[in-house]
Design an enzyme around this catalytic site. Sequence first.
Site: not given
Ligand code: NAD
Ligand code: AKB
Length: 339
Positions: A45, A82, A157
Site C-alpha cells: 500500500g 525497538a 525493556y
Molecule cells: P513494533 O514491534 O511493531 O515495531 C518495531 C519495529 O522496529 C519493527 O518493524 C522492527 O522490524 C523494527 N526494528 C527492530 N529492530 C530493528 C533494528 N535493529 N533495525 C531496524 N529496525 C528494527 O513496535 P511498535 O508497537 O510499533 O512500537 C514502536 C515503538 O513504540 C517502540 O519503541 C516501542 O517500544 C514503543 N512503544 C510501543 C507501545 C505499544 O503498545 N505498541 C507502547 C509503548 C511504547
Molecule cells: C509492550 O507491551 O512491550 C508495549 C509497551 C507497553 O511498551 N506494548
Amino acid sequence: MSGGRIPVTLITGAAGEIGQALLHRLAEGGGQPIVTVDLRPLSAGAPGRSHREHFRGDILDPALWEGLLRRYRPTLIFHLAAILSTRAESVPVLAHRVNADGAARVLALAADLATSDEPVRFVFPSSIAVYGLPSQEAKEVAAPVSEDEHLDPATLYGAQKLYVERLGAIVERLGGGLDFRAVRLPGLISSDTLPQGGTSDWAPELIHAAARSEPYSCFVHRGARLPFCAMPDAVEGILRLAFREKSSLTRSAYNLGGASLSAAEIIARVARDFPDLEVRFELDPRRDRIVASWPGAVDDAAARRDFGFAPAHDEETLFSRYLIPGIRRRYQHPVRLPR
Ligand code: NAD
Ligand code: AKB
C-alpha cells in the site's frame, strides 16, 4: 537543501505497528519529505505522497547510515525501532543492542547533525514499562502514576527505555542543538494491525480473535489491568508533542494515558458485540508478573496541559466508535494483516 542534502523527517521502525500508522498520518499531509528505516519492508500500500525512500536494514549497521546521510539530512527524527518487552526478556543481548546501543547511536547521529542554527528534534516513544510497582497489592491501591513516581523498572525493556529518556535529556542539556522529547505510551490497540512481542498484547489479540470467531488463550489473570489507548489517539499525541514549540514544554518525558481496563472488563465489553467470544485463561506467570509491575493507570495532566494531548476516545468509545467498527470492517472485507 542543506550542504547539498535534502532535509527530511526520519522514522526508524517504520514497518512496525506505530510506524505504519505514524507514516500514513504524516505522509498524507504533504510537508517535508519522509525517509524510513526498518529491518523489514514497508507493508503493501502506498505510504503517502511525501514518503521519499525506505532504507531496509539494521539501525546498528554503519553502512545504512552512510547511505542515508549521503543524500538526506534528518531534522525531525521519530526513533521507533525497538524490541518490545516480552521478546526483550527472551533475547536480552539483542534487546540491549537494539533498545540501548541502537537508540544511543541514533541519538549520537542526531546530535552530530544538530547545530544551534539548525536544531534536530528527536521524538522517542518510551513506555509505561519505565515504572515498577513493587507488588500487585501496591498496584491496586496506587493512584494514577505521574511521571516522577515508581521509576524502578522490573524489565530489561523498561530499564532500556528509561536509559534512553535520560540519555536524550542529558545530550540536550549539553547544548549543540539536539531537542529531545519522549512520550511514555500505555498499551496501544489498533483496529488495523496486531502487535508482536509486547506484554500488553493480550488486549488487542483478544479483540481481533473475537472478530475472527476464534477462541483466545489469555496469558494474564482476569484482574490484570493496564491503561490502553487507541492507536490514532497515540499517534495524534506523538505528533502534538513533536510539533509543539519548545517553550511550552516543562518536561522531557510525558505520560500519555488511556482507558484503565482489566482483562475481565475487556472480555465483558467485547462479548457485548461478539457474544460467541471464547476465552480460556492460560497464565504465563512471567508475563503476568510484568503486567503486575506496570501501573493500571497513569496521570497525563502534563501532556494535556503542555501540548494539548486530548484523546478522542474514552473507555466506551474506544470500543463503540473505533475498535468494533474498524475490526468488523477489517474481517468482513479481509485484507492481508501486516503481521
Ligand atoms: P513494533 O514491534 O511493531 O515495531 C518495531 C519495529 O522496529 C519493527 O518493524 C522492527 O522490524 C523494527 N526494528 C527492530 N529492530 C530493528 C533494528 N535493529 N533495525 C531496524 N529496525 C528494527 O513496535 P511498535 O508497537 O510499533 O512500537 C514502536 C515503538 O513504540 C517502540 O519503541 C516501542 O517500544 C514503543 N512503544 C510501543 C507501545 C505499544 O503498545 N505498541 C507502547 C509503548 C511504547
Ligand atoms: C509492550 O507491551 O512491550 C508495549 C509497551 C507497553 O511498551 N506494548
